[in-house]
Design a protein around this motif. Structure first.
Motif, PDB file in Angstrom:
ATOM      1  N   LEU A 107      16.263   9.897   1.020  1.00  0.00           N
ATOM      2  CA  LEU A 107      16.063   8.494   1.385  1.00  0.00           C
ATOM      3  C   LEU A 107      15.432   7.718   0.245  1.00  0.00           C
ATOM      4  CD1 LEU A 107      14.391   8.817   4.909  1.00  0.00           C
ATOM      5  CD2 LEU A 107      16.620   7.794   4.450  1.00  0.00           C
ATOM      6  N   GLY A 108      14.394   8.285  -0.324  1.00  0.00           N
ATOM      7  CA  GLY A 108      13.675   7.576  -1.374  1.00  0.00           C
ATOM      8  C   GLY A 108      12.661   8.478  -2.031  1.00  0.00           C
ATOM      9  N   VAL A 109      12.063   7.927  -3.089  1.00  0.00           N
ATOM     10  CA  VAL A 109      11.166   8.692  -3.942  1.00  0.00           C
ATOM     11  C   VAL A 109       9.867   7.924  -4.131  1.00  0.00           C
ATOM     12  CG1 VAL A 109      10.845   9.106  -6.430  1.00  0.00           C
ATOM     13  CG2 VAL A 109      12.801  10.102  -5.264  1.00  0.00           C
ATOM     14  N   THR A 110       8.761   8.667  -4.203  1.00  0.00           N
ATOM     15  CA  THR A 110       7.529   8.091  -4.713  1.00  0.00           C
ATOM     16  C   THR A 110       7.121   8.942  -5.906  1.00  0.00           C
ATOM     17  OG1 THR A 110       5.224   7.522  -4.230  1.00  0.00           O
ATOM     18  CG2 THR A 110       6.131   9.375  -3.027  1.00  0.00           C
ATOM     19  N   ASP A 111       6.642   8.288  -6.964  1.00  0.00           N
ATOM     20  CA  ASP A 111       6.394   9.025  -8.204  1.00  0.00           C
ATOM     21  C   ASP A 111       4.929   8.949  -8.617  1.00  0.00           C
ATOM     22  OD1 ASP A 111       6.628   6.289  -8.690  1.00  0.00           O
ATOM     23  OD2 ASP A 111       7.230   6.594 -10.759  1.00  0.00           O
ATOM     24  N   GLY A 112       4.392  10.085  -9.006  1.00  0.00           N
ATOM     25  CA  GLY A 112       3.031  10.147  -9.540  1.00  0.00           C
ATOM     26  C   GLY A 112       3.120  10.429 -11.027  1.00  0.00           C
ATOM     27  N   LEU A 113       2.749   9.439 -11.825  1.00  0.00           N
ATOM     28  CA  LEU A 113       2.932   9.562 -13.274  1.00  0.00           C
ATOM     29  C   LEU A 113       1.591   9.874 -13.929  1.00  0.00           C
ATOM     30  CD1 LEU A 113       5.283   6.472 -13.611  1.00  0.00           C
ATOM     31  CD2 LEU A 113       5.933   8.878 -13.462  1.00  0.00           C
ATOM     32  N   ASN A 114       1.456  11.109 -14.408  1.00  0.00           N
ATOM     33  CA  ASN A 114       0.202  11.563 -14.998  1.00  0.00           C
ATOM     34  C   ASN A 114       0.383  11.766 -16.491  1.00  0.00           C
ATOM     35  OD1 ASN A 114      -1.349  12.451 -12.273  1.00  0.00           O
ATOM     36  ND2 ASN A 114       0.796  13.084 -12.169  1.00  0.00           N
ATOM     37  N   ASN A 127       0.808  -1.215   0.000  1.00  0.00           N
ATOM     38  CA  ASN A 127       0.000   0.000   0.000  1.00  0.00           C
ATOM     39  C   ASN A 127       0.839   1.261   0.000  1.00  0.00           C
ATOM     40  OD1 ASN A 127      -2.855  -0.838   0.035  1.00  0.00           O
ATOM     41  ND2 ASN A 127      -2.143  -2.051   1.771  1.00  0.00           N
ATOM     42  N   ALA A 128       2.053   1.173   0.548  1.00  0.00           N
ATOM     43  CA  ALA A 128       2.979   2.305   0.511  1.00  0.00           C
ATOM     44  C   ALA A 128       4.382   1.754   0.667  1.00  0.00           C
ATOM     45  CB  ALA A 128       2.664   3.295   1.638  1.00  0.00           C
ATOM     46  N   GLY A 129       5.364   2.534   0.223  1.00  0.00           N
ATOM     47  CA  GLY A 129       6.757   2.134   0.387  1.00  0.00           C
ATOM     48  C   GLY A 129       7.230   2.511   1.779  1.00  0.00           C
ATOM     49  N   VAL A 130       8.256   1.808   2.257  1.00  0.00           N
ATOM     50  CA  VAL A 130       8.740   2.065   3.613  1.00  0.00           C
ATOM     51  C   VAL A 130      10.263   2.120   3.618  1.00  0.00           C
ATOM     52  CG1 VAL A 130       8.715   1.281   6.010  1.00  0.00           C
ATOM     53  CG2 VAL A 130       6.751   0.806   4.551  1.00  0.00           C
ATOM     54  N   MET A 131      10.814   3.128   4.282  1.00  0.00           N
ATOM     55  CA  MET A 131      12.267   3.260   4.428  1.00  0.00           C
ATOM     56  C   MET A 131      12.625   3.305   5.911  1.00  0.00           C
ATOM     57  SD  MET A 131      13.517   3.692   1.242  1.00  0.00           S
ATOM     58  CE  MET A 131      15.185   4.111   1.716  1.00  0.00           C
ATOM     59  N   ASP A 132      13.742   2.680   6.220  1.00  0.00           N
ATOM     60  CA  ASP A 132      14.271   2.708   7.575  1.00  0.00           C
ATOM     61  C   ASP A 132      14.896   4.080   7.830  1.00  0.00           C
ATOM     62  OD1 ASP A 132      15.376   2.122   9.998  1.00  0.00           O
ATOM     63  OD2 ASP A 132      16.406   0.297   9.340  1.00  0.00           O
ATOM     64  N   ILE A 133      14.630   4.684   8.995  1.00  0.00           N
ATOM     65  CA  ILE A 133      15.300   5.944   9.317  1.00  0.00           C
ATOM     66  C   ILE A 133      16.168   5.819  10.568  1.00  0.00           C
ATOM     67  CG2 ILE A 133      13.627   7.445   8.157  1.00  0.00           C
ATOM     68  CD1 ILE A 133      12.375   7.970  10.942  1.00  0.00           C
ATOM     69  N   GLY A 134      16.367   4.590  11.012  1.00  0.00           N
ATOM     70  CA  GLY A 134      17.250   4.374  12.157  1.00  0.00           C
ATOM     71  C   GLY A 134      16.521   4.496  13.486  1.00  0.00           C
ATOM     72  N   GLY A 135      17.191   4.069  14.542  1.00  0.00           N
ATOM     73  CA  GLY A 135      16.633   4.183  15.882  1.00  0.00           C
ATOM     74  C   GLY A 135      15.371   3.367  16.086  1.00  0.00           C
ATOM     75  N   GLY A 136      15.148   2.369  15.226  1.00  0.00           N
ATOM     76  CA  GLY A 136      13.959   1.535  15.357  1.00  0.00           C
ATOM     77  C   GLY A 136      12.727   2.119  14.672  1.00  0.00           C
ATOM     78  N   TRP A 137      12.902   3.203  13.946  1.00  0.00           N
ATOM     79  CA  TRP A 137      11.761   3.842  13.281  1.00  0.00           C
ATOM     80  C   TRP A 137      11.850   3.738  11.770  1.00  0.00           C
ATOM     81  CZ3 TRP A 137       7.555   5.788  15.837  1.00  0.00           C
ATOM     82  CH2 TRP A 137       7.684   5.931  17.227  1.00  0.00           C
ATOM     83  N   ALA A 138      10.698   3.872  11.124  1.00  0.00           N
ATOM     84  CA  ALA A 138      10.635   3.829   9.666  1.00  0.00           C
ATOM     85  C   ALA A 138       9.590   4.821   9.185  1.00  0.00           C
ATOM     86  CB  ALA A 138      10.269   2.416   9.198  1.00  0.00           C
ATOM     87  N   VAL A 139       9.705   5.216   7.910  1.00  0.00           N
ATOM     88  CA  VAL A 139       8.686   6.080   7.321  1.00  0.00           C
ATOM     89  C   VAL A 139       8.020   5.358   6.165  1.00  0.00           C
ATOM     90  CG1 VAL A 139       9.544   8.341   7.981  1.00  0.00           C
ATOM     91  CG2 VAL A 139      10.482   7.242   5.936  1.00  0.00           C
ATOM     92  N   ALA A 140       6.706   5.502   6.068  1.00  0.00           N
ATOM     93  CA  ALA A 140       5.938   4.958   4.947  1.00  0.00           C
ATOM     94  C   ALA A 140       5.436   6.141   4.140  1.00  0.00           C
ATOM     95  CB  ALA A 140       4.758   4.143   5.461  1.00  0.00           C
ATOM     96  N   PHE A 141       5.552   6.088   2.834  1.00  0.00           N
ATOM     97  CA  PHE A 141       5.045   7.206   2.042  1.00  0.00           C
ATOM     98  C   PHE A 141       4.608   6.770   0.663  1.00  0.00           C
ATOM     99  CE2 PHE A 141       9.045   7.967  -0.360  1.00  0.00           C
ATOM    100  CZ  PHE A 141       9.962   7.349   0.483  1.00  0.00           C
ATOM    101  N   LYS A 142       3.691   7.556   0.117  1.00  0.00           N
ATOM    102  CA  LYS A 142       3.153   7.242  -1.204  1.00  0.00           C
ATOM    103  C   LYS A 142       2.432   8.447  -1.765  1.00  0.00           C
ATOM    104  CE  LYS A 142       0.671   3.871  -3.840  1.00  0.00           C
ATOM    105  NZ  LYS A 142      -0.679   3.331  -3.837  1.00  0.00           N
ATOM    106  N   VAL A 143       2.384   8.519  -3.094  1.00  0.00           N
ATOM    107  CA  VAL A 143       1.613   9.558  -3.779  1.00  0.00           C
ATOM    108  C   VAL A 143       0.438   8.887  -4.468  1.00  0.00           C
ATOM    109  CG1 VAL A 143       2.969   9.377  -5.917  1.00  0.00           C
ATOM    110  CG2 VAL A 143       1.730  11.482  -5.431  1.00  0.00           C
ATOM    111  N   GLU A 144      -0.656   9.603  -4.549  1.00  0.00           N
ATOM    112  CA  GLU A 144      -1.805   9.087  -5.293  1.00  0.00           C
ATOM    113  C   GLU A 144      -2.482  10.229  -6.026  1.00  0.00           C
ATOM    114  OE1 GLU A 144      -4.199   5.549  -4.083  1.00  0.00           O
ATOM    115  OE2 GLU A 144      -5.603   7.137  -3.553  1.00  0.00           O
ATOM    116  N   SER A 145      -3.010   9.913  -7.215  1.00  0.00           N
ATOM    117  CA  SER A 145      -3.694  10.949  -7.986  1.00  0.00           C
ATOM    118  C   SER A 145      -5.188  10.834  -7.773  1.00  0.00           C
ATOM    119  CB  SER A 145      -3.373  10.775  -9.466  1.00  0.00           C
ATOM    120  OG  SER A 145      -3.906   9.551  -9.931  1.00  0.00           O
ATOM    121  N   HIS A 146      -5.872  11.956  -7.846  1.00  0.00           N
ATOM    122  CA  HIS A 146      -7.325  11.963  -7.857  1.00  0.00           C
ATOM    123  C   HIS A 146      -7.788  12.988  -8.885  1.00  0.00           C
ATOM    124  CE1 HIS A 146     -10.549  10.270  -4.984  1.00  0.00           C
ATOM    125  NE2 HIS A 146      -9.924   9.316  -5.629  1.00  0.00           N
TER     126      HIS A 146
END
Lengths: 237, 746, 109
Positions: B489-496, B73-92
């Protein structure tokens, strides 16, 4: 101090208040679910910002009927300090714990930006450590912060020193340009006749750490803590 | 009803004859009418990525710290210290064209639940928006409606909208773009997934009830918009309820803490059909689902309506049976529905029943893995003509040009927009919208660390060269991050894009993906997932190819992250990077001269990395008092923006030409020419030698342009002899131009 | 059962920001003839037959409307006429709302 932060469905600043009280100021905090009916062992109660019940009907109107509210009312009537921030202020108005009503911002839009407010009264637990005329820089984030009271009520509020904060210019002048929402007489915060219930639209919890651009909001919490500590019986010996 | 359905031909559900044959081949039989409808939504472009999937394989999806790449459902990157970030783009995009408020609002709600489905608490939103020219009443109505919708939903759920972009172009008049990015924070150990597993586990429906809204939304998103769309397609638009959305966030996070949830997914596009088939397919298991147990909003809903409804604020959970009551109680505490609607079974078959009557029984993969195509691609020959830029128009007064550029919506202040968004809730926002090149959020969990976010896209450049345009978008994001001291860290891409079955459109898609892939490889960061939106066309034609790049970076110490505003009189303004800009494909040519031509300059990522490294080091060392990327409008606009933001004047002299190349013959090219890898940094006088040392070590060009001070913005192009003052304007004049959007959005 | 239809609007003289916005929108679409616009809320409630109008007034006063700033009218109780909010005797509010709320309560004309 042991403070209770009331969580209504749709509150969204509850975690921020808890963070500041517990994480920044090292206080004991109880998270109080709106469905509870008792407030025990608390020195102060905070109604945080957000959109309780989606602000459907009117901002704060449905939350004012929550099971916890009679306990909040009893706590206030017993002189306990109650702080309503933003949506919490709206809830206190709808519950009749504070005088007046909130209209949509005259600019018709939600407004999120830093504003300046001037301390108009230091008779509340939340402002007794501040100076009258002191200017605080705090963020606002609301769509319905346009304070209104009919003329007779407004006169009463002003005469009985219930206006606690007014929007002002950075230098403290209360001018129309400094009013972000059309609020009557630039009113940003009012208190109960006894002074122990305070509602304000700006968010002190968003301005309690230097990294967030202002620490002025912390002064309000610190004033409250000092008030609570001063009321404690001094231990003998 | 079933008699009409049984006569459905594949075209009626948006499938080709060949796809029908493929369904028969996979099932070994004819699909039932209902099954065919499910294939119709699941094999729509929106859900099935039929035309994009093979091309997307080119994107790099590996790298250090990557915990979850595309496919979740979303990509996830490790940011250290036991934490991670999840992120994603979506078009509407399409929903926003026909119902701007609800289209944008549900766009926000949908992407939030994608991040939530990873177990992450959403902590930030960004929006990348494209509209027709704002003097057009319809474009204006769409733009103000979209902004109101984002505010209406985002503010209520208490997730700050911390950044974004708004660009206008006549080619978006009939088909606006609304791309929303959400970032969430999760403990590594609490990461959730959507893979159903464990026969005997229960399938639990939670959230709002199912209504008839949004039926056919996925198919709708896979069609071109025509003039009737605005009136006729409203039923395909979902209505969002941010209050329920907020409750769903809190309830879901609380439910995950019980430890009883095995997997979860948002019911978004294609609703229950998509959630059941994808979750089962990912786990290689089956599901028995009894549709009569689905909480409904109205009586008399047909099975196909229940299955295809895109009602908002619903999620599907797989839960350990012994935890089912505990999990359901959490949702009920929050005033939400929770209903066990089925069970996970070992045999990989999705069996749907209504009141005991079997409706469909088929392997989940048959629905979830739509066929993939490699469409024809052909390079549009007209590009070669557009690249020619022979006779440049004569130079206007640079003061007028600067004012025109500052007032142009792409560049103008978005204050009247972002002040409508709550951007300070959650007490993390260190660099707020409009204050810097990237948003910065502090992480009190990992203090003094923080996260930086930026989103960039440039349809006008991609229309001229989609490969280079996409690379420029990645380069700009990375530059934005460097300005606040962040390492990407990383990229999420919205391709329109337009219709992928048009070979010229598909060529632009392939080029753009290849540009993104090369750029991300050069930066050594993964594309953790994204979104493809095709069929962005109106009777006026396709939109420009618009890849949107959102990049997340990590900041070591947010106390050092500067904004873009100049800070104090006497500070020295330094250009990091080669001064030369080019007029080809520049915003200046497009807005001041109406010339939309020239080939965008390519990015030299080796140089780019060195320039960004110098800026990042300057920030980390606490040298940079401000940092601002030179983007649209070149050096002159970047300096003017930093001056306006700081309410401080400047006096600068811009060198005519590179340290290595020949001087430019045109003053407008010096002032307004564009090129990547150029950043304006201000430092105190004492810090200048340290900055120059950093630059020398990295072999990066640095030029002192002038000083901060006074109340006027003065710019000159360095020439032989005494410099001529090309621009001399008061801050007030500039601010008036820069605030051109106030009358539209405020 | 009867269905009561209640319309709640801001009192005259109180700035109706939403109404102003709608008016601007109508004008932007070319409907210059649109004069003053008031935006309100519409609430439908089913109640037992024979409920006196006072019951509805109480619902409005205590919860559905804010009498400081809003007025209401309703129809459907007796299917004949719209009852209107009207000047009311002061009485203590059970929830402790300030009695000042009622001071400038005006009926519809």
């Amino acid at each position: 101090m042991r403070a209770g932060v009331v969580i209504f469905p749709g509150s969204n600043c509850d975690r921020d208040c808890v963070h500041v009280l517990r994480g920044v100021l090292g206080q004991d905090v109880a998270e109080v679910w709106h469905g509870e009916t008792a407030l025990e062992g608390l020195d102060a109660v905070i109604l945080p910002g957000g959109f309780a019940y989606g602000d459907y009907l009117r901002a704060g109107a449905v939350a004012a009927t929550s099971p916890i509210m009679p306990a909040v009312r009893a706590f206030a009537q017993a002189g306990g300090p109650v702080l309503g921030i933003c949506n919490g202020f709206q809830v206190l108005l709808e519950a009749g714990l504070l005088p007046g009503a909130m209209l949509r911002n005259h600019v018709q839009k939600f407004q999120c930006r830093p504003v300046h407010i001037r301390v108009e009264s230091t008779r509340t637990p939340f402002t007794r450590a501040l100076r009258e005329g002191q200017v605080l820089r705090l963020p606002i984030a609301h769509g319905e912060g346009n304070y209104y009271a009919p003329p007779a009520l407004l006169a009463t509020i002003q005469d009985s020193e219930q206006v606690v904060f007014r929007y002002c210019a950075p230098d403290g002048r209360v001018v129309p340009e400094a009013n972000p929402n059309g609020s009557l007489n630039n009113i940003a915060g009012v208190c109960s006749p006894g002074g122990n219930v305070l509602g304000l639209m700006p968010h002190p919890e968003r301005a309690s750490e230097a990294i967030l651009g202002s620490e002025d909001g912390r002064l309000i919490f610190e004033s409250l803590i000092a008030f609570v500590e001063s009321r404690r019986p001094v231990p003998v010996g | 009803m079933s008699t009409t359905l049984s006569r459905l031909d594949p075209q009626a559900v948006g499938l080709t004859k060949a796809e029908y044959e493929e369904i028969r081949r996979r099932l070994g039989r004819d699909p039932s009418a209902l099954e065919l409808q499910l294939f119709g939504v699941m094999w729509s472009e929106h859900c099935g990525y039929k035309h994009s999937r093979l091309t997307l394989r080119a994107l790099p999806a590996e790298g250090p710290g990557l915990l979850q790449g595309p496919g979740e459902n979303a990509g996830v990157m490790d940011i250290g210290g036991g934490w991670a970030v999840a992120f994603k783009v979506e078009s509407h995009n399409h929903p926003s064209a026909v119902d701007p408020y609800n289209g944008a609002a549900t766009g926000v709600g949908g992407i939030i639940r994608d991040v939530l489905a990873m177990g992450a608490r959403p902590i930030a939103l960004l929006d990348s928006l494209r509209f027709g020219p704002l003097d057009d009443p319809r474009a204006r109505r769409i733009a103000t409606g979209v902004v109101a919708g984002i505010a209406g939903y985002g503010n209520c759920i208490g997730v700050p909208t911390v950044g974004g972009e708004i660009l206008v172009d006549p080619r978006y008049r009939g088909n606006p773009l609304v791309n929303v990015v959400c970032l969430g924070l999760v403990r590594r150990d609490d990461l959730a997934r959507s893979k159903a597993s464990g026969p005997g586990n229960v399938v639990m429906y939670v959230g709002a009830r199912t209504g008839r809204d949004g039926i056919g939304g996925a198919a709708f998103a896979s069609e071109e918009l025509d003039e009737r769309s605005e009136r006729d397609d409203r039923s395909s638009v979902q209505i969002g309820d941010p209050f329920t959305g907020k409750l769903l966030i809190e309830a879901t996070l609380e439910a995950l803490r019980t430890g009883g949830v095995v997997a979860l997914q948002d019911m978004g596009a294609a609703g229950l059909t998509c959630a059941t088939s994808e979750m089962a397919a990912r786990g290689g298991v089956g599901m028995d689902v009894a549709l009569e147990r689905v909480p409904l909003r109205e009586d008399g809903m047909r099975a196909d309506e229940i299955l295809r409804s895109e009602s908002q604020e619903r999620m599907l959970l797989v839960v350990h049976p012994e935890a089912a009551e505990r999990v359901a109680a959490v949702f009920r505490k929050w005033g939400l529905n929770a209903a066990v609607i089925g069970e996970v079974v070992a045999e990989p078959e999705l069996r749907l029943t209504l009141g005991g009557r079997p409706l469909a029984a088929l392997p989940p993969y048959t629905l979830a893995d739509a066929p993939a195509y490699r469409p024809a691609a052909s390079e549009p020959q007209r590009l070669w003509d557009l690249w020619k830029l022979e006779a440049l128009p004569p130079e206007p007064d640079p003061r007028d040009a600067l004012m025109t550029l500052l007032a142009f919506p792409d560049i103008a202040s978005k204050r009247s927009v972002y002040e409508q968004y709550d951007h300070s809730v959650q007490v993390r926002t260190v660099v707020a919208p409009g204050a810097g090149d990237a948003a910065v959020l502090r992480l009190h969990e990992l203090a003094p660390k923080g996260l930086a976010l930026a989103v960039d896209g440039n349809g006008a450049l991609c229309a001229l060269d989609p490969y280079r345009g996409a690379r420029l978008a990645v380069a700009e994001c990375a530059a934005d991050l460097a300005c606040v001291g962040a390492v990407p860290l990383g990229v999420t891409d919205g391709l329109n894009f337009g219709n992928p079955e048009d070979p010229e459109v598909f060529w632009t898609f392939r080029q753009a993906v290849s540009g993104l892939a090369d750029a991300c490889r050069a930066l050594r960061i993964p594309v953790v997932g994204g979104n493809v939106s095709f069929y962005n066309e109106s009777p006026e034609g396709p939109i420009p190819p618009t890849p949107i790049v959102a990049m997340v970076g990590l900041v070591d110490d947010v106390r050092n992250s500067p904004g873009m505003a100049f800070r104090a009189d006497g500070d020295v303004i330094v250009l990091v990077g080669e001064p030369t800009g080019e007029l080809a494909a520049s915003t200046y040519l497009r807005t001041v001269h109406g010339v939309d031509a020239g080939r965008p300059r390519d990015v030299d990522f080796e140089v780019h990395q060195r320039v960004l490294g110098v800026v990042r080091e300057a920030v980390r060392a606490g040298l940079a008092r401000s940092a601002h990327d030179c983007a649209e409008g070149g050096i002159a606009v970047a300096v003017a923006e930093s001056a306006i933001a700081g309410s401080l004047g400047v006096d600068v002299v811009v060198p005519a030409g590179s340290h290595r190349g020949a001087p430019s013959s045109r003053r407008d090219a010096v002032l307004f020419g564009e090129a990547p890898s150029r950043i304006i940094v201000s430092v105190t006088e004492h810090a200048v030698p340290a900055l120059f040392t950093l630059a020398a070590q990295a072999d990066v060009a640095v030029t002192v342009l002038g000083r901060v001070g006074g109340a006027r913005v003065r710019m000159a192009v360095a020439t032989e002899g005494p410099p001529r003052r090309d621009v001399d304007l008061s801050l007030e004049e500039l601010r008036n131009a820069y605030d051109s959007l106030t009358g539209i959005f405020a | 059962m009867a269905t009561v239809r209640i319309i709640i609007t801001l009192k005259p003289g109180i700035l109706d920001a939403a109404g102003q916005a709608v008016r601007q929108g109508l004008h932007a679409l070319g409907y210059e003839q649109a004069g003053e616009v008031r935006v309100g809320r519409y609430v439908e409630i089913t109640v037992p037959d024979g409920l006196p109008p006072e019951g509805i007034h109480q619902m409005c006063e205590r919860f559905l409307a804010n009498p400081l700033i809003e007025q209401w009218r309703f129809e459907g109780l007796d299917a004949s006429s719209m009852a209107a909010s009207r000047p009311r005797a002061r009485r203590p509010r059970p929830e402790g709302r300030p009695s000042g709320r009622n001071t400038d309560q005006r009926g519809l004309h």
